[in-house]
Design a protein around this motif. Structure first.
Motif, mmCIF file in Angstrom:
data_model
loop_
_atom_site.group_PDB
_atom_site.id
_atom_site.type_symbol
_atom_site.label_atom_id
_atom_site.label_comp_id
_atom_site.label_asym_id
_atom_site.label_seq_id
_atom_site.Cartn_x
_atom_site.Cartn_y
_atom_site.Cartn_z
ATOM 1 N N TYR A 93 -7.450 2.861 11.189
ATOM 2 C CA TYR A 93 -6.032 2.761 10.857
ATOM 3 C C TYR A 93 -5.180 2.834 12.121
ATOM 4 O O TYR A 93 -5.128 3.858 12.791
ATOM 5 N N CYS B 215 0.338 4.781 5.175
ATOM 6 C CA CYS B 215 1.259 3.635 5.185
ATOM 7 C C CYS B 215 2.692 4.100 4.973
ATOM 8 O O CYS B 215 3.614 3.593 5.604
ATOM 9 N N CYS C 60 -0.418 4.412 0.226
ATOM 10 C CA CYS C 60 -1.148 5.578 0.751
ATOM 11 C C CYS C 60 -0.246 6.374 1.695
ATOM 12 O O CYS C 60 0.737 5.867 2.221
ATOM 13 N N CYS D 87 0.835 -1.211 0.000
ATOM 14 C CA CYS D 87 0.000 0.000 0.000
ATOM 15 C C CYS D 87 0.866 1.255 0.000
ATOM 16 O O CYS D 87 1.756 1.403 0.832
HETATM 17 ZN ZN ZN Z 1 -2.149 2.174 3.207
#
Ligand code: ZN
Ligand code: ZN
Ligand code: ZN
Length: 281
Positions: free
Chosen positions: A217, A178, A175, A173
Motif C-alpha cells: 500500500y 484509503c 478501507c 474503497c
Molecule cells: Zn482501500
C-alpha cells in the motif's frame, strides 16, 4: 473524543466541538487534492481543532487567492487548515475520522467528475451554498486531449502524466487506509498497465509513502501541492491511478464499493453500485 490523523500518523489532531457545517465538495481542485470523487470538509470555529502532533511536517499550498490548503509532507494526506479568506474558521477533512457529522449538502456539483454520479437526497449546489456569501467560481476550460490520451496533472501543475491504454477495473474503497490517505469518504482508483503510463513532467516532485505494515500500500503525491498521483507498482507492472487527478474522462466508472465493512460511520452510500464488505471477490 474525536481524534483525527493522516495516513502515516505523523499529523494528529483532536476535535473539541461538533462541526457547524459539513460539505461534500466536487470541484476539480478538491478532487485533485484528494485524488478521489469529492472531499468532505467539516467546519469549525477557530480553536476548535486542536493540533496534537506534526504541525512541523504539514505543508502549506495556496490553491487560490482565498484558500491555503495543508497536507502531511510525509504521506500526502490532507490535514486541517484555516477557512477560506479568514482565520475565523478551521476545516478538518472528514475522511480522517471514523465517526462524525454526516454531510449537509453537495457543492460544486456541475464541476464534478464525469465518472462519478451524485446520488441521494442531500441538497445540491452549483458552487458554494448561498448562505456562505462566497463568490461564484468558474473553472477554466481545458483544451481536449489528443485522441486516445487521458491526461492528469496536479493542482500546482508541476507533475503531469498521460495514459494511452484502456483502464482496467475501478472501485471505490472504504478501507481505513484509503480513507486516511485520501482524507475522504473513500478512494476511487483505477488500474492501468504500467506501459500505458508516461509522466510528461515533474517526476522530481513525486513523493510516495509506503505504509510500513502493508504488503504494497503506497500513496504517491506531489510534494509541492499534495495532489494525489498514480502509484507505479513495477513488481506487478501496474499503475494505480487516483481517478480524481484526471483531467479527461477515462471512459470507465467505479464498478463497486469495496471494504464497506470499514466504511466511515458518517458516510452514507446512496448509489446502487455493488457493495462488498471486504475486497472485491
Ligand atoms: Zn482501500
Ligand atoms: Zn502523514
Ligand atoms: Zn503539484
Amino acid at each position: 473524543m474525536n481524534t483525527g490523523r493522516c495516513l502515516c500518523g505523523g499529523v494528529t489532531w483532536v476535535l473539541a466541538a461538533e462541526p457547524f457545517q459539513a460539505f461534500n465538495c466536487h470541484c476539480k481542485l478538491c478532487r485533485k487534492a484528494h485524488g478521489t470523487a469529492f472531499g468532505t470538509y467539516w467546519f469549525f470555529h477557530a480553536g476548535e481543532i486542536r493540533m496534537t502532533g506534526g504541525e512541523d511536517i504539514a505543508v502549506d499550498y495556496r490553491s487560490s487567492h482565498m484558500l491555503v490548503r495543508k497536507f502531511c509532507g510525509a504521506c500526502g494526506s490532507v490535514v486541517p487548515y484555516s477557512g477560506e479568506a479568514d482565520d475565523q474558521h478551521a476545516i478538518a477533512p472528514g475522511g480522517c475520522h471514523d465517526d462524525g457529522r454526516p454531510s449537509d449538502c453537495n457543492i460544486f456539483v456541475p464541476h464534478g467528475a464525469p465518472w462519478h454520479e451524485v446520488t441521494g437526497d442531500l441538497p445540491r449546489h452549483h458552487d458554494y451554498p448561498p448562505e456562505t456569501g462566497y463568490p461564484r467560481v468558474e473553472e477554466d476550460p481545458v483544451p481536449p486531449p489528443p485522441p486516445g490520451v487521458v491526461r492528469g496533472w496536479c493542482m500546482c501543475g508541476r507533475v503531469a502524466f498521460e495514459t494511452t491504454g484502456p483502464y482496467g477495473s475501478a472501485w471505490n474503497c472504504h478501507c481505513g487506509r484509503c480513507r486516511r490517505g485520501r482524507a475522504a469518504a473513500h478512494s476511487s482508483n483505477a488500474l492501468n498497465d504500467l506501459r500505458h503510463l508516461r509522466f510528461t513532467q515533474g517526476v522530481e516532485h513525486l513523493k510516495s509513502f509506503r505504509v510500513p505494515d502493508a504488503r504494497c500500500y503506497t500513496q504517491a503525491f506531489c510534494e509541492v501541492c499534495g495532489s494525489k498521483m498514480p502509484h507505479v507498482d513495477s513488481e506487478r507492472t501496474i499503475a494505480i491511478v487516483p481517478l480524481g487527478i484526471l483531467e479527461d474522462d477515462p471512459g470507465i466508472r467505479p464498478e463497486a464499493h469495496i471494504h464497506v465493512g470499514s466504511k466511515a460511520a458518517w458516510h452514507v452510500i446512496t448509489d446502487d453500485l455493488k457493495q462488498h464488505d471486504g475486497a472485491s471477490p
